[in-house]
Design a protein around this motif. Structure first.
Motif, PDB file in Angstrom:
ATOM      1  N   PHE A  50       0.229  -1.470  -0.064  1.00 53.05           N
ATOM      2  CA  PHE A  50       0.008   0.277  -0.329  1.00 53.05           C
ATOM      3  C   PHE A  50       0.889   1.151   0.035  1.00 53.05           C
ATOM      4  N   ASP A  51       1.850   1.560   0.476  1.00 56.62           N
ATOM      5  CA  ASP A  51       2.664   2.237   0.876  1.00 56.62           C
ATOM      6  C   ASP A  51       3.518   2.701  -0.641  1.00 56.62           C
ATOM      7  N   ALA A  52       3.237   1.741  -1.325  1.00 58.49           N
ATOM      8  CA  ALA A  52       4.220   1.061  -2.751  1.00 58.49           C
ATOM      9  C   ALA A  52       2.957   2.132  -3.590  1.00 58.49           C
ATOM     10  N   THR A  53       2.030   1.698  -3.814  1.00 62.17           N
ATOM     11  CA  THR A  53       1.464   1.965  -4.718  1.00 62.17           C
ATOM     12  C   THR A  53       0.613   2.980  -4.667  1.00 62.17           C
ATOM     13  N   VAL A  54      -0.319   2.730  -3.771  1.00 57.22           N
ATOM     14  CA  VAL A  54      -1.330   4.269  -3.635  1.00 57.22           C
ATOM     15  C   VAL A  54      -0.968   5.372  -3.632  1.00 57.22           C
ATOM     16  N   PRO A  55       0.454   6.625  -4.014  1.00 59.03           N
ATOM     17  CA  PRO A  55       0.538   7.173  -4.444  1.00 59.03           C
ATOM     18  C   PRO A  55       0.720   7.684  -6.087  1.00 59.03           C
ATOM     19  N   THR A  56       1.211   6.172  -6.262  1.00 64.02           N
ATOM     20  CA  THR A  56       1.355   6.006  -7.636  1.00 64.02           C
ATOM     21  C   THR A  56      -0.141   5.278  -8.886  1.00 64.02           C
ATOM     22  N   VAL A  57      -1.370   5.421  -8.373  1.00 64.41           N
ATOM     23  CA  VAL A  57      -2.646   5.306  -8.357  1.00 64.41           C
ATOM     24  C   VAL A  57      -3.158   5.737  -8.524  1.00 64.41           C
ATOM     25  N   ALA A  58      -2.735   6.385  -7.500  1.00 65.70           N
ATOM     26  CA  ALA A  58      -3.652   8.780  -7.083  1.00 65.70           C
ATOM     27  C   ALA A  58      -3.223   8.637  -8.357  1.00 65.70           C
ATOM     28  N   GLN A  59      -2.000   9.231  -8.404  1.00 60.82           N
ATOM     29  CA  GLN A  59      -1.432  10.286  -9.366  1.00 60.82           C
ATOM     30  C   GLN A  59      -1.774   9.667 -10.911  1.00 60.82           C
ATOM     31  N   ASP A  60      -1.578   8.270 -11.246  1.00 59.37           N
ATOM     32  CA  ASP A  60      -2.295   7.807 -12.534  1.00 59.37           C
ATOM     33  C   ASP A  60      -3.545   8.312 -13.434  1.00 59.37           C
ATOM     34  N   TYR A  61      -4.269   7.499 -11.932  1.00 59.39           N
ATOM     35  CA  TYR A  61      -6.325   7.269 -11.994  1.00 59.39           C
ATOM     36  C   TYR A  61      -6.449   8.452 -11.799  1.00 59.39           C
ATOM     37  N   PHE A  62      -6.422   9.296 -10.996  1.00 61.67           N
ATOM     38  CA  PHE A  62      -7.150  10.708 -10.348  1.00 61.67           C
ATOM     39  C   PHE A  62      -6.155  12.011 -10.446  1.00 61.67           C
ATOM     40  N   HIS A  63      -4.649  12.127 -10.787  1.00 56.77           N
ATOM     41  CA  HIS A  63      -4.023  13.205 -11.700  1.00 56.77           C
ATOM     42  C   HIS A  63      -3.790  14.113 -10.061  1.00 56.77           C
ATOM     43  N   ALA A  64      -3.982  13.524  -8.830  1.00 58.42           N
ATOM     44  CA  ALA A  64      -3.345  13.846  -7.668  1.00 58.42           C
ATOM     45  C   ALA A  64      -2.265  14.818  -7.432  1.00 58.42           C
ATOM     46  N   GLY A  65      -1.657  15.546  -6.971  1.00 55.30           N
ATOM     47  CA  GLY A  65      -0.760  15.695  -6.175  1.00 55.30           C
ATOM     48  C   GLY A  65      -0.328  14.641  -4.664  1.00 55.30           C
ATOM     49  N   SER A  66       0.672  15.704  -4.038  1.00 54.34           N
ATOM     50  CA  SER A  66       1.684  14.300  -3.215  1.00 54.34           C
ATOM     51  C   SER A  66       0.684  14.884  -1.646  1.00 54.34           C
ATOM     52  N   LEU A  67      -0.162  16.320  -2.063  1.00 60.66           N
ATOM     53  CA  LEU A  67      -1.265  15.577  -0.772  1.00 60.66           C
ATOM     54  C   LEU A  67      -2.150  14.657  -0.628  1.00 60.66           C
ATOM     55  N   LYS A  68      -3.235  15.192  -2.071  1.00 58.56           N
ATOM     56  CA  LYS A  68      -3.564  14.788  -2.081  1.00 58.56           C
ATOM     57  C   LYS A  68      -4.196  13.484  -2.224  1.00 58.56           C
ATOM     58  N   ALA A  69      -2.393  12.724  -2.919  1.00 58.46           N
ATOM     59  CA  ALA A  69      -2.309  11.227  -2.403  1.00 58.46           C
ATOM     60  C   ALA A  69      -2.681  10.435  -1.075  1.00 58.46           C
ATOM     61  N   GLY A  70      -1.814  11.638  -0.345  1.00 55.36           N
ATOM     62  CA  GLY A  70      -1.830  11.527   1.215  1.00 55.36           C
ATOM     63  C   GLY A  70      -2.960  11.062   1.519  1.00 55.36           C
ATOM     64  N   ILE A  71      -3.602  11.844   1.200  1.00 54.86           N
ATOM     65  CA  ILE A  71      -5.298  11.734   1.944  1.00 54.86           C
ATOM     66  C   ILE A  71      -6.108  10.317   1.629  1.00 54.86           C
ATOM     67  N   PHE A  72      -5.414  10.030   0.338  1.00 55.66           N
ATOM     68  CA  PHE A  72      -5.998   8.230   0.102  1.00 55.66           C
ATOM     69  C   PHE A  72      -5.374   6.936   1.058  1.00 55.66           C
ATOM     70  N   PHE A  73      -4.605   7.813   2.271  1.00 51.99           N
ATOM     71  CA  PHE A  73      -3.803   6.620   2.895  1.00 51.99           C
ATOM     72  C   PHE A  73      -4.367   6.787   4.426  1.00 51.99           C
ATOM     73  N   LEU A  74      -5.984   7.661   4.172  1.00 48.55           N
ATOM     74  CA  LEU A  74      -6.851   8.376   5.513  1.00 48.55           C
ATOM     75  C   LEU A  74      -7.524   7.129   6.025  1.00 48.55           C
ATOM     76  N   PRO A  75      -8.278   6.263   4.535  1.00 47.66           N
ATOM     77  CA  PRO A  75      -9.457   5.441   4.927  1.00 47.66           C
ATOM     78  C   PRO A  75      -8.002   4.281   5.811  1.00 47.66           C
ATOM     79  N   LEU A  76      -7.504   3.926   4.808  1.00 51.55           N
ATOM     80  CA  LEU A  76      -6.900   2.767   5.593  1.00 51.55           C
ATOM     81  C   LEU A  76      -6.162   3.071   7.568  1.00 51.55           C
ATOM     82  N   GLY A  77      -5.650   3.978   7.925  1.00 55.85           N
ATOM     83  CA  GLY A  77      -5.509   4.334   8.795  1.00 55.85           C
ATOM     84  C   GLY A  77      -6.253   4.780   9.961  1.00 55.85           C
ATOM     85  N   MET A  78      -7.806   5.708   9.405  1.00 56.25           N
ATOM     86  CA  MET A  78      -8.422   4.893  10.301  1.00 56.25           C
ATOM     87  C   MET A  78      -9.103   4.243  10.342  1.00 56.25           C
TER      88      MET A  78
END
Length: 495
Positions: free
Chosen positions: A309-337
């Protein structure tokens, strides 16, 4: 009078060893909650400082070291590998050292000293070799903190309460693992390096004070002993056995790992004819037990999934949704919560129902959830919500696979210790056990991103998760057979 005051000051600072004079605050400093809180803060600090630095490593290499852009990625990977490699190598050494010392506090503080040195070097380092040394020191610190911390937890709460304790601790430290990358990025953007490392040094100060204050329960009991020269085993072991004998008998059916006394003697008795290496590292003979090896496998696969998850979530967020570093980091919130909310619940279930049902359920649950990660595709808000929801469901499964491995391994090794007390010595093999556990976990955390990246590139993101689902299926099967003892259905067929 002056002599008594001097002794009290030395004992309060845990420098003196005159157990006729109690240190200040002995009761609350040796309280179970305070000890567990100290361990939790130590693990939190390790993960927090790790995550705090990771998002700014590329900027450190480019702005401070002056590396060209085409060398940034390889050197970031190298710095991450330096951390993991140091942790893999030093974890068993930390366990062996801790079990040969009279208390856990000295190696616990040693780990914090390494972390302080790493943070200073990261803050002031101007060359790549200095940053590599800093990351190695961080890995050494992680080895000591996790090894000593988990051993101290087991000694403090006992195996019967270890599940909910570990579940609660993991839920707490997941907040650090979750917030640190986001916080590091925001602080670097708003306040630069002083802002990032300022909060790091503040947390280190709190961690240092708590580790300095904590008094282990076995040390506290020395002050209550009538004869201060009597060791831990002489003053505590017999009383604990007498007081808990009836309780252990009542709970025997709820602990399938533990059989009758005669069965335990036969199953856990170690041969006296052991090689020289086994006498140096007493826990080695226990590794012949398939249940202990399966417990380590559970920890390895858990780390493998986390690394994925550490390796793929940021790249998927960037490839699928054109997310920057901050928005890509937000996708880790559901995992952690998810981990934060249901982690203690799974820990309670481990203590109440055993390690087998929780581990089998969690890994079986992850099979369809990981498979469903092929559903999201490039798109807008609806696809982002779908991906975030599936990550939250994955977080539930990840929360369930944390405690069973640690509890199972601790219960098995405790049984070896009870049957072979003379083999392991007064301190037992627990630090060695968690040193090996930390080594296995670090290895999984190292391999996870590499495996995920290779599979994602060759097979695609959906098929990559299908392979991980298959790994979970195999692990669930092994958990059913080995974790918590042989299942009754297999025992019946064997007869």
């Amino acid at each position: 009078m002056a002599s008594s005051t001097r002794k009290k000051i030395l004992n309060t600072l845990q420098i003196g060893k005159d157990y006729t004079v109690k240190p200040a605050g002995l009761q609350w400093r040796s309280n179970t909650f305070f000890i567990v809180a100290t361990v939790a803060i130590g693990l939190f600090t390790d993960l927090f400082l790790y995550g705090l630095v990771v998002p700014i490593l590329p900027y450190m290499l480019h702005d401070r070291i002056g590396l060209p852009p085409d060398q940034i990625q390889s050197n970031v990977s190298g710095l991450l590998a330096a951390y993991a490699g140091a942790s893999v190598i030093c974890s068993p050494l930390a366990g062996l050292l801790a079990d040969r010392m009279t208390t856990r506090q000295a190696p616990f503080l040693l780990g914090l000293t390494a972390l302080l040195g790493a943070t200073v070097l990261l803050f002031a380092g101007q060359t790549l070799p200095v940053l590599i040394v800093a990351r190695v020191l961080q890995g050494i610190s992680a080895a000591f903190v996790w090894t000593i911390g988990l051993a101290l937890c087991l000694e403090t709460v006992g195996p019967g309460n270890l599940g909910k304790t570990i579940g609660s601790i993991f839920s707490f430290i997941s907040v650090g693992n979750l917030c640190a990358p986001l916080l590091g990025g925001v602080l670097y953007e708003k306040a630069g390096y002083p802002g990032v490392f300022g909060i790091g040094f503040a947390i280190l100060a709190v961690d240092f004070i708590m580790r300095l204050l904590v008094i282990e329960k076995k040390v506290a009991k020395r002050y209550d002993a009538k004869d201060a020269s009597v060791g831990d085993r002489d003053t505590t072991t017999n009383n604990e056995r007498d007081g808990n004998a009836e309780e252990e008998q009542d709970n025997d059916e709820q602990q399938p790992l533990l059989g009758s006394k005669k069965e335990d003697e036969a199953a856990f008795k170690l041969s006296g004819n052991q090689p020289k290496l086994a006498r140096i590292i007493p826990i080695l003979p226990c590794l012949a037990d398939p249940r202990l090896l399966t417990a380590f496998l559970v920890a390895f696969v858990q780390a493998l999934l986390l690394g994925n998850f550490d390796a793929t979530v940021p790249t998927v967020a960037q490839d699928y949704f054109h997310a920057g570093s901050l928005k890509a980091g937000i996708f880790f919130l559901p995992l952690g919560m998810s981990d934060f909310i249901v982690g203690p619940l799974f820990g309670y279930c481990v203590d109440r129902f055993g390690t087998k049902p929780v581990s089998v359920f969690a890994y079986t649950y992850l099979i369809p959830i990981l498979t469903l990660l092929r559903l999201p595709h490039p798109g807008g808000k609806d696809q982002m919500i779908l991906y975030g929801g599936l990550l939250a469901l994955c977080g539930v499964g990840l929360a369930g696979i944390g405690a069973p491995s640690i509890v199972e391994a601790g219960a098995i090794v405790q049984k070896y210790y009870e049957v072979n007390p003379e083999w392991f010595g007064d301190n037992g093999p627990y630090a060695q056990l968690y040193g090996l556990n930390s080594m296995v976990f670090s290895a999984g955390l190292t391999l996870g991103p590499e495996l995920a990246g290779e599979l994602k590139q060759r097979l695609g993101y959906g098929n990559m998760n299908a392979v991980l689902a298959g790994i979970c299926a195999v692990t669930a099967g092994l958990c059913f057979v080995f974790i918590g003892g042989r299942p009754k259905v297999l025992s019946w067929r064997k007869r």
